[in-house]
Design a protein around this motif. Structure first.
Motif, PDB file in Angstrom:
ATOM      1  N   THR A 207       0.677  -1.193   0.131  1.00  0.00           N
ATOM      2  CA  THR A 207       0.092   0.184   0.094  1.00  0.00           C
ATOM      3  C   THR A 207       0.556   1.379   0.138  1.00  0.00           C
ATOM      4  OG1 THR A 207      -1.625  -0.934   0.917  1.00  0.00           O
ATOM      5  CG2 THR A 207      -2.205   1.128   1.170  1.00  0.00           C
ATOM      6  N   SER A 208       0.352   2.297  -1.323  1.00  0.00           N
ATOM      7  CA  SER A 208       1.466   3.469  -1.204  1.00  0.00           C
ATOM      8  C   SER A 208       0.894   4.703   0.203  1.00  0.00           C
ATOM      9  CB  SER A 208       1.451   4.182  -2.331  1.00  0.00           C
ATOM     10  OG  SER A 208       1.436   3.148  -3.302  1.00  0.00           O
ATOM     11  N   HIS A 209      -0.933   4.356   0.186  1.00  0.00           N
ATOM     12  CA  HIS A 209      -0.682   5.973   1.073  1.00  0.00           C
ATOM     13  C   HIS A 209      -0.828   5.291   2.196  1.00  0.00           C
ATOM     14  CE1 HIS A 209      -0.733   8.305  -2.828  1.00  0.00           C
ATOM     15  NE2 HIS A 209      -1.610   7.451  -3.139  1.00  0.00           N
TER      16      HIS A 209
ATOM     17  N   ASN B 203      -5.162   4.944   3.399  1.00  0.00           N
ATOM     18  CA  ASN B 203      -6.333   4.242   3.520  1.00  0.00           C
ATOM     19  C   ASN B 203      -6.071   2.646   3.880  1.00  0.00           C
ATOM     20  OD1 ASN B 203      -7.243   4.922   0.268  1.00  0.00           O
ATOM     21  ND2 ASN B 203      -5.362   3.817  -0.882  1.00  0.00           N
TER      22      ASN B 203
ATOM     23  N   HIS C  75       2.026   5.756  10.459  1.00  0.00           N
ATOM     24  CA  HIS C  75       1.893   6.641  10.447  1.00  0.00           C
ATOM     25  C   HIS C  75       0.781   8.205  10.731  1.00  0.00           C
ATOM     26  CE1 HIS C  75       1.927  10.333   6.897  1.00  0.00           C
ATOM     27  NE2 HIS C  75       2.911   9.891   6.212  1.00  0.00           N
TER      28      HIS C  75
ATOM     29  N   ASP D 206      -0.913   9.481   9.165  1.00  0.00           N
ATOM     30  CA  ASP D 206      -2.509   9.912   8.401  1.00  0.00           C
ATOM     31  C   ASP D 206      -3.598   8.521   8.020  1.00  0.00           C
ATOM     32  OD1 ASP D 206      -1.907  12.244   6.651  1.00  0.00           O
ATOM     33  OD2 ASP D 206      -0.922  11.096   4.629  1.00  0.00           O
TER      34      ASP D 206
ATOM     35  N   GLU E 265      -2.180   0.866  -4.937  1.00  0.00           N
ATOM     36  CA  GLU E 265      -3.566   1.599  -5.496  1.00  0.00           C
ATOM     37  C   GLU E 265      -2.922   1.604  -6.786  1.00  0.00           C
ATOM     38  OE1 GLU E 265      -1.482   2.178  -2.448  1.00  0.00           O
ATOM     39  OE2 GLU E 265      -2.777   3.100  -1.361  1.00  0.00           O
TER      40      GLU E 265
ATOM     41  N   ASN F  36     -11.268   3.206  -5.012  1.00  0.00           N
ATOM     42  CA  ASN F  36     -10.193   3.906  -3.705  1.00  0.00           C
ATOM     43  C   ASN F  36     -10.013   2.005  -2.934  1.00  0.00           C
ATOM     44  OD1 ASN F  36     -10.379   3.720  -1.106  1.00  0.00           O
ATOM     45  ND2 ASN F  36      -8.720   5.329  -1.848  1.00  0.00           N
TER      46      ASN F  36
END
Ligand code: SAH
Length: 244
Positions: free
Chosen positions: A17-19, A22, A48, A50, A121, A149
């Motif tokens: 996973t990049s983000h 998510n 992280h 986020d 993603e 998404n």
């Protein structure tokens, strides 16, 4: 055979996973549907801020998430692996739509851990990742743009499996009792008597007033409490000398 319910044996595996957002949103998706097992294969950023922010009340799922160095490691003890893909690439894999796949995943979960694998993603699942799956699962979507998404795809998957498991049945509001025919007739009698005694209705020429009111009340689906309320009102009016 242990007593873990099937949902607890479903693990969501997010690969590369990049983000981090998510990852957090996926954790929340799991928790809202009663799933808990989150496996992260080589996440680009984790932990992280986020991820934590988007997990909101599902921080516990993030804390318990297992970070794995490879997909192989995340799948090691599983008995069945489903790869989620919007694209139909590899015809050698059996492909199912999510809704039909959900009960099958639960059946397998009765025998051991089952993985639902989600890809990166941008690039989705690689051929090597697909090769480790027994079945491909697609979420039916707009043919012109069906790539959801990542966390949205996880949410739908978690929703469908929890629905198929019969989890979280929302209790319906208790049905309120409907008025009986006899109580409704008593109400009509009160209305008619009040209409006559007040001079509103001429008993010699009643016209269609009562018929119209019957239609009105028939549409209303009267409840017992409502009829009792109106009967009480008429009784009060009568006792205050409303009746000649
Ligand atoms: N461009 C990528 C899309 C990746 S979206 C591709 O074409 O494969 C990130 C992940 O979400 C995907 O790898 C897949 O696991 C899941 N996903 C997104 N849309 C999906 C769909 N319609 N059906 C099944 N899985 C989907």
């Amino acid at each position: 055979m242990d007593a873990l319910p099937a949902l607890d044996r479903l693990r969501i595996v997010l690969s590369r996973t990049s983000h981090p957002g998510n990852i957090g949103a996926a954790a929340r998706a799991l928790k809202t549907m009663g799933l808990a097992q989150l496996f992260l294969v080589q996440p680009r950023h984790f932990p992280h801020e986020d991820a934590t922010a988007l997990a909101a009340g599902a921080a516990d799922i993030l804390e318990q998430a297992r970070v794995c160095a490879s997909l192989e490691e995340a799948l090691a003890d599983t008995v069945f692996v489903a790869g989620f893909s919007a694209r139909r690439r590899d015809l050698s894999h059996r492909a199912l739509e999510l809704r039909e796949a959900a009960p099958e995943l639960l059946d397998h979960a009765a025998r051991g851990p089952v993985a639902l694998v989600f890809g990166n993603e941008t690039s989705g699942l690689s051929n090597d990742e697909l090769g480790r799956c027994q079945v491909l699962v697609a979420i039916p979507a707009n043919p012109a743009y069906g790539s959801l998404n990542l966390a949205a795809a996880v949410q739908l998957a978690a929703y469908e499996v929890s629905l198929a498991a019969g989890a979280h049945r929302v209790p319906l509001p208790r049905e309120r009792a409907l008025a009986t025919a006899a109580s409704v007739e008593a109400l009509f009698a009160e209305i008619e008597a009040a209409a006559v005694s007040s001079g509103f209705l001429d008993p010699e020429e009643p016209g269609r007033m009562m018929e119209r009111l019957r239609r009105l009340f028939a549409r209303a689906g009267l409840e017992r409490e409502e009829v009792n309320l109106l009967l009480g009102l008429f009784a009060a009016l009568r006792s205050r000398g409303g009746k000649p």
